[in-house]
Design a protein around this motif. Structure first.
Motif, short mmCIF file in Angstrom:
data_model
loop_
_atom_site.label_atom_id
_atom_site.label_comp_id
_atom_site.label_asym_id
_atom_site.label_seq_id
_atom_site.Cartn_x
_atom_site.Cartn_y
_atom_site.Cartn_z
N LEU A 3 0.80 -1.31 0.05
CA LEU A 3 0.07 -0.06 -0.13
C LEU A 3 0.82 1.32 -0.03
CD1 LEU A 3 -2.31 -1.09 2.85
CD2 LEU A 3 -3.00 -1.27 0.48
N PRO A 4 0.26 2.37 -0.44
CA PRO A 4 1.14 3.70 -0.34
C PRO A 4 1.10 3.89 1.30
CG PRO A 4 -1.06 3.88 -1.30
CD PRO A 4 -0.83 2.83 -0.94
N GLY A 5 2.42 4.36 1.71
CA GLY A 5 2.63 4.68 3.08
C GLY A 5 4.12 4.77 3.26
N GLY A 6 4.55 5.11 4.57
CA GLY A 6 5.87 5.36 4.93
C GLY A 6 6.17 5.62 6.53
N HIS A 7 7.27 6.32 6.65
CA HIS A 7 7.41 6.59 8.27
C HIS A 7 6.71 7.59 8.64
CE1 HIS A 7 11.05 4.26 6.87
NE2 HIS A 7 10.54 3.41 8.06
N LEU A 8 6.20 7.58 9.98
CA LEU A 8 5.67 8.73 10.74
C LEU A 8 6.70 9.75 10.99
CD1 LEU A 8 2.85 9.58 11.96
CD2 LEU A 8 3.66 8.45 13.92
N GLU A 9 6.55 11.09 10.82
CA GLU A 9 7.58 11.98 11.04
C GLU A 9 7.16 12.65 12.59
OE1 GLU A 9 7.66 14.87 8.09
OE2 GLU A 9 8.61 13.31 6.55
N PHE A 10 7.90 13.05 13.17
CA PHE A 10 7.97 13.72 14.40
C PHE A 10 6.90 14.52 14.55
CE2 PHE A 10 8.86 16.43 17.81
CZ PHE A 10 9.09 15.65 18.84
#
Length: 145
Positions: A40-47
């Motif tokens: 799926l589209p997505g990635g790392h959660l940023e601060f």
């Protein structure tokens, strides 16, 4: 030794079930972890970022699409103790819809993804990215019941 410990800290990922009718958007990964699997589209959660903000940002960065009706679905705990990149991910799964139902995804990160396409839930592409396959094997469905 300190550098190794830092590398093994759990990270948070956000993945988005972008739905249109009975279909979900998937792309084939081009990466060390899960190479050639569909994800799926997505990635790392940023601060400081909310799950919703991360979902909106990642879908825009990866597909060029704006999304709406973003909502939390579930969370998984995925540990890769060995392999090319050992890691531990807490993955937040969200659901959203395209803001414009006529808009088609663009491959905004061709170095990370072969391209995006819509797949009917009952006819998913194979192989799926491991954390996603685990959800499917458990009977998970991203659509309202």
């Amino acid at each position: 030794m300190e550098k190794l410990e830092t590398a093994l800290v759990p990270r948070v990922g956000v993945a988005v079930f972008l739905t249109k009718g009975g279909s979900v958007l998937f792309g084939r990964r081009l990466s060390t972890v899960g190479n050639s699997t569909f994800a799926l589209p997505g990635g790392h959660l940023e601060f400081g970022e909310s799950f919703e903000e991360c979902a909106i940002r990642e879908v825009k960065e990866e597909t060029g699409m704006k999304i709406t009706k973003t909502e939390f679905l579930t969370v998984t705990n995925w540990v890769l103790p060995e392999g090319p990149k050992p890691g531990h991910y807490v993955i937040i799964f969200m659901r959203a819809e395209p803001a414009n139902a006529e808009e088609e995804p663009k491959n905004m990160e061709p170095n990370k993804c072969e391209g995006w396409d819509w797949y009917e839930w009952e006819n998913l592409p194979k192989p799926l990215f491991e954390p996603l396959q685990k959800l499917v094997d458990e009977g998970f469905k991203p659509f309202p019941s």
